[in-house]
Design an enzyme around this catalytic site. Structure first.
Site, PDB file in Angstrom:
ATOM      1  CD1 TRP A 160      -0.111  -1.494   3.336  1.00 25.12           C
ATOM      2  CD2 TRP A 160       0.526   0.685   3.229  1.00 25.12           C
ATOM      3  NE1 TRP A 160       0.657  -1.222   4.361  1.00 25.12           N
ATOM      4  CE2 TRP A 160       1.267   0.087   4.478  1.00 25.12           C
ATOM      5  CE3 TRP A 160       0.816   2.244   3.137  1.00 25.12           C
ATOM      6  CZ2 TRP A 160       1.747   0.665   5.442  1.00 25.12           C
ATOM      7  CZ3 TRP A 160       1.507   2.884   4.197  1.00 25.12           C
ATOM      8  CH2 TRP A 160       1.959   2.026   5.387  1.00 25.12           C
ATOM      9  CG  ASN A 161       5.056   0.989   1.178  1.00 27.36           C
ATOM     10  OD1 ASN A 161       4.715   0.236   0.464  1.00 27.36           O
ATOM     11  ND2 ASN A 161       6.145   1.055   1.622  1.00 27.36           N
ATOM     12  NE  ARG A 169      10.435  -1.954  -6.839  1.00 26.85           N
ATOM     13  CZ  ARG A 169      10.725  -1.671  -5.391  1.00 26.85           C
ATOM     14  NH1 ARG A 169      11.524  -0.350  -5.113  1.00 26.85           N
ATOM     15  NH2 ARG A 169      10.685  -2.221  -4.591  1.00 26.85           N
ATOM     16  CE  LYS A 184      -3.357  -9.358  -2.525  1.00 26.21           C
ATOM     17  NZ  LYS A 184      -3.896  -8.013  -1.956  1.00 26.21           N
ATOM     18  N   PRO A 185      -3.586  -5.334  -5.937  1.00 20.68           N
ATOM     19  CG  PRO A 185      -4.802  -3.566  -6.728  1.00 20.68           C
ATOM     20  CD  PRO A 185      -4.268  -4.960  -6.822  1.00 20.68           C
ATOM     21  N   GLY A 238       5.995  -6.942   0.623  1.00 20.26           N
ATOM     22  CA  GLY A 238       5.507  -6.795   1.962  1.00 20.26           C
ATOM     23  C   GLY A 238       6.353  -7.300   3.131  1.00 20.26           C
ATOM     24  CB  SER A 239       5.228  -8.371   6.372  1.00 18.00           C
ATOM     25  OG  SER A 239       4.458  -9.605   6.275  1.00 18.00           O
ATOM     26  CD  GLU A 260      11.122  -4.082  -1.107  1.00 16.98           C
ATOM     27  OE1 GLU A 260      11.530  -4.390   0.082  1.00 16.98           O
ATOM     28  OE2 GLU A 260      10.346  -3.488  -1.520  1.00 16.98           O
ATOM     29  CB  CYS A 294      11.088  -1.662   2.807  1.00 16.30           C
ATOM     30  SG  CYS A 294      11.212  -1.172   1.004  1.00 16.30           S
ATOM     31  CD  GLU A 391      10.063  -2.388   7.663  1.00 15.15           C
ATOM     32  OE1 GLU A 391      10.664  -1.806   6.703  1.00 15.15           O
ATOM     33  OE2 GLU A 391       9.832  -3.534   7.856  1.00 15.15           O
ATOM     34  CB  SER A 451      14.741   4.271  -4.786  1.00 22.27           C
ATOM     35  OG  SER A 451      14.500   3.792  -3.589  1.00 22.27           O
TER      36      SER A 451
END
Length: 490
Positions: A160-161, A169, A184-185, A238-239, A260, A294, A391, A451
């Site tokens: 989501w971020n 990407r 799938k967002p 994600g996590s 990632e 992240c 985190e 980035s």
């Protein structure tokens, strides 16, 4: 900026599933609300996919795969280039949409549009540079031909971020390589990806090449897709915990995977650092995206001889930050994504303080509408504080100290994660040593933002596998094929 109103923009955003070139309601008729985290208000209600919808999306990607793989690289490149140009044309609309659904200030949203669009341009250029090789085998008895083939239908789960950049990407290299995709967002911020799918349709992407759905039943919808033998690639951001679970599923059919995952980035400031550069760098590395990245600097590790001055300068800058809705002028800190994020920030700060840290500024959730947390500086954070191992994903900057280079490196590497690290030193040899000694997939040397679409993004250890972006990014969607032929002169 565009003069389009929020209501006019939201009216243009699709609310359905995008499958096989068509906008469809969810089979079960379910919907999910998307909220503005700055106000808590519902800004759009969209389709909530069922497992049947997920399989329809995979069916469409599988059906389109052969034709898309056979499409000339130049044609694939031109579609990506047109998508890049169209996203840039609509940069203000994309930026406003991201601010509405995710909360980041408009200036940062515009920055993400530029960054996210660049993946489309970069991989449009890489599409025509997929190379193989031809050679004589050492024995001289034959000829070796090595080619790069599309991996095949790919499933992408985005966070989501960074609603646009995380989609482009992943999607851009897959399309450049000749792979079809199902995306799938995150249900917290799906609107930007749906808007991007609309753009891909506008610029001529064939039906079925990209399919997008949102769902609140993530496992029920995703698991059958991942376990389907027709799928050949899984990409997830994600996590770490979720990534581990997905990798276990991916082993059933030996899927190619890109993961990632989490980060716990050290930001190491040595005694010889240019403190002006270091303070500028930490403000970017910590507070960009409201700390919800992240790559965010999670542990600020400062040499004891400059720690007091560094903390004073940083605290002065943080006190001047303006908190508010991202659409308001001058705002630099927007809301956190939801109440859970606020609760986690509060919990980690309280734990650090209980274990000896001092709050230099901030330190509290902000009452009222929206999910806001004060930009915070903690000094004197001690070993054992949870904020050094977890985190935080929020605007909390925690400072701990070290005495020697060896100790600084040890503290920086004392984590299961290894995504990115930041190092500030004016000693060239020390900088080179840290490149080799810091256990991360990426490093910023005297810079706070690294980035870039042309560079490989990814980590080591529990921060994941694979790379996104750069020349390496397209190879995540390519499979190497070797062919032996007879010696044509025999």
């Amino acid at each position: 900026m565009s003069t389009i109103s929020e209501s006019e923009l939201l009216a243009q955003i699709p609310s359905q599933l995008f499958i096989n070139g068509k906008w469809l309601d969810a089979t079960a008729g379910k919907t999910v609300d998307v909220q503005d985290p700055a106000t808590g208000a519902v800004i759009k209600t969209i389709a909530d996919a069922s497992p049947a919808d997920g399989m329809k999306a995979l069916d469409a990607a599988v059906a389109a795969q052969d034709a898309w793989a056979a499409t000339a690289p130049r044609v694939r490149a031109e579609i990506l280039r047109k998508a890049f140009e169209r996203v840039i044309e609509l940069k203000n609309e994309f930026a406003l949409l991201m601010t509405l659904e995710m909360g980041k200030p408009l200036a940062e949203s515009l920055g993400e549009v530029a960054y996210g669009a660049e993946f489309l341009r970069w991989f449009s250029e890489e599409a025509v540079r997929i190379n193989g090789r031809y050679g004589i085998n050492p024995e001289g008895t034959g000829r070796t031909i090595v080619t790069q083939m599309p991996v095949g239908p790919s499933y992408m789960i985005t966070p989501w971020n960074f609603p646009l950049a995380m989609a482009t990407r992943k999607i851009a290299p897959a399309l450049a390589a000749g792979c079809t995709v199902v995306v799938k967002p995150a249900t917290l911020t799906p609107l930007t990806t749906l808007f991007f799918a609309k753009i891909l349709q506008e610029v001529g992407l064939p039906d079925g090449v990209v399919n997008v759905f949102t769902t609140t039943s993530t496992a029920a919808v995703s698991d059958p897709i991942i376990l389907d033998q027709r799928l050949r690639k899984l990409s997830f951001t994600g996590s770490t915990g979720v990534g581990q679970s997905l990798m276990k599923l991916a082993t059933e059919n030996m899927l190619r995977t890109s993961m990632e995952l989490g980060g716990n980035a050290p930001f190491v400031v040595f005694e010889d650092a240019d403190l002006d550069k270091a303070v500028d760098g930490v403000m970017l590395a910590k507070f960009r995206n409201i700390g919800q990245a992240c790559t965010a600097a999670n542990r600020i590790i400062v040499h004891e001889s400059v720690a007091e001055e560094f903390a004073a300068r940083v605290t002065e800058r943080v006190k001047a930050m303006k908190v508010g809705r991202g659409t308001e002028e001058g705002v630099t800190i927007g809301p956190l994504i939801d109440e859970k994020a606020v609760a986690k920030a509060s919990e980690l700060v309280a734990d650090a303080v209980a274990k000896g840290a001092t709050v230099a500024t901030g330190g509290h959730a902000i009452a009222g509408a929206g999910t806001f947390y004060e930009p915070t500086v903690l000094t004197g954070v001690t070993p054992g504080a949870n904020i050094l191992t977890e985190e935080i994903f929020g605007p909390v900057l925690s400072i701990t100290t070290f005495a020697t280079e060896e100790e600084g490196i040890r503290i920086a590497n004392d984590t299961e994660y290894g995504l990115i690290g930041y190092v500030f030193t004016e000693d060239l040899k020390r900088g080179q040593r840290l490149i080799e000694k810091l256990q991360t997939g990426m490093m910023g040397l005297n810079v706070g933002v690294i980035s870039n679409a042309s560079a490989p993004f990814g980590g080591v250890k529990m921060s994941g596998i694979g790379r996104e972006g750069g020349a390496e990014g397209i190879h995540e969607y390519l499979s190497t094929k070797y062919t032996m032929t007879p010696n044509p002169f025999a």
